[in-house]
Design an enzyme around this catalytic site. Structure first.
Site, PDB file in Angstrom:
ATOM      1  N   SER A   1      77.887  11.879  48.666  1.00 52.90           N
ATOM      2  CA  SER A   1      77.216  10.595  48.805  1.00 52.90           C
ATOM      3  C   SER A   1      76.790  10.368  50.253  1.00 52.90           C
ATOM      4  O   SER A   1      77.307  11.014  51.159  1.00 52.90           O
ATOM      5  CB  SER A   1      78.151   9.466  48.365  1.00 52.90           C
ATOM      6  OG  SER A   1      78.666   9.722  47.077  1.00 52.90           O
TER       7      SER A   1
ATOM      8  N   SER B   1      73.602   9.124  53.306  1.00 51.13           N
ATOM      9  CA  SER B   1      72.213   9.350  53.699  1.00 51.13           C
ATOM     10  C   SER B   1      71.887  10.831  53.911  1.00 51.13           C
ATOM     11  O   SER B   1      70.763  11.271  53.624  1.00 51.13           O
ATOM     12  CB  SER B   1      71.906   8.563  54.979  1.00 51.13           C
ATOM     13  OG  SER B   1      72.787   8.939  56.024  1.00 51.13           O
TER      14      SER B   1
ATOM     15  N   GLU C   1      84.620  11.171  45.611  1.00 49.24           N
ATOM     16  CA  GLU C   1      84.331  12.195  46.610  1.00 49.24           C
ATOM     17  C   GLU C   1      85.505  13.157  46.774  1.00 49.24           C
ATOM     18  O   GLU C   1      85.321  14.372  46.873  1.00 49.24           O
ATOM     19  CB  GLU C   1      84.006  11.531  47.954  1.00 49.24           C
ATOM     20  CG  GLU C   1      82.666  10.810  47.961  1.00 49.24           C
ATOM     21  CD  GLU C   1      82.421  10.018  49.224  1.00 49.24           C
ATOM     22  OE1 GLU C   1      81.258   9.693  49.500  1.00 49.24           O
ATOM     23  OE2 GLU C   1      83.402   9.702  49.938  1.00 49.24           O
TER      24      GLU C   1
END
Length: 236
Positions: free
Chosen positions: A31, A33, A107
């Site tokens: 996850s 940018s 994650e």
């Protein structure tokens, strides 16, 4: 910002080029940018189109679906070849703080399932010790009914290191706390420079009401950093 984005892109591209091949079968997609550029690079390589991709968040799920890639789940594919993910901060031993986006549980599951866990980030995420550059705190996902108990335990039951500040993460565009994909709350506990992250992680995980902790210790094999000068550095 243009330089930072260029660095993220270079780091993501190199991580994909070095670690994802047609011989792989299942890939974990993290996850943040930087991971946007990971998927962008994958889509530039036709030989990677038939692999299965496991997301760690709704964001990465959308990236996989919108890219026309094969979406899988950890229930279907518990053995992952490579997981590539971002990080909020990385120390020289490849310990990391993750969870700024409030999906540290997913994650960590996808990272632990992988034979190889690779971090991609920009140079601002490098740190001499965790908690020095990332000062928003270690994200601690907690069961909602127990959040006050956990807040109290953070102040009274830790022996490894005491938090300088702990606060419930509040939503920005709506009233109330941030709610994770698992229906839990997030406490951000700032410890300052963390001297023994693995020991702190163990103690935090032992607190009643704690669901997961955004300390990733002894998990990553390599990290790629996009530098301000346009180069990519690595940490192993």
């Amino acid at each position: 910002m243009a330089t930072i984005e260029a660095g993220k892109k270079l780091a993501a591209y190199k991580a994909v080029d070095d670690h994802i091949t047609a011989d792989c079968k299942v890939i974990g997609i993290g996850s943040g940018s930087t991971v946007v550029y990971v998927v962008e690079r994958i889509l530039q390589k036709p030989e990677l189109a038939n692999l299965v991709y496991i997301p760690t968040s709704f964001q990465s799920k959308l990236l996989i679906i919108e890219g026309g890639l094969t979406l899988g789940s950890i229930e279907q594919y518990p053995d992952i070849d490579v997981t590539i993910d971002g990080a909020d901060e990385v120390d020289p031993q490849l310990n990391a703080i993750k969870g700024g986006g409030a999906c540290q549980f997913q994650e960590k599951v996808v990272a632990e399932a992988a034979k190889k866990f690779v971090i991609v980030a920009d140079y601002r995420k490098k740190s001499t010790k965790l908690g020095v550059e990332w000062t928003k705190g270690v994200p601690i996902e907690v069961v909602p009914m127990a959040y006050k108990l956990v807040m109290r335990s953070l102040e009274s039951k830790l022996t490894v290191q005491q938090p300088l500040e702990s606060k419930l993460r509040m939503a920005i565009n709506k009233a109330g706390p941030v709610v994770t994909d698992n229906g839990n709350f997030v406490i951000d506990a700032h410890f300052g420079a963390i001297e023994r992250p693995a020991c702190l992680l163990k103690e935090l995980k032992g607190l009643t009401g704690v669901y997961e902790v955004g300390l990733f210790c002894n998990m990553a094999q390599i990290a790629y950093f996009g530098e301000a000068d346009g180069n990519v550095s690595t940490l192993v």
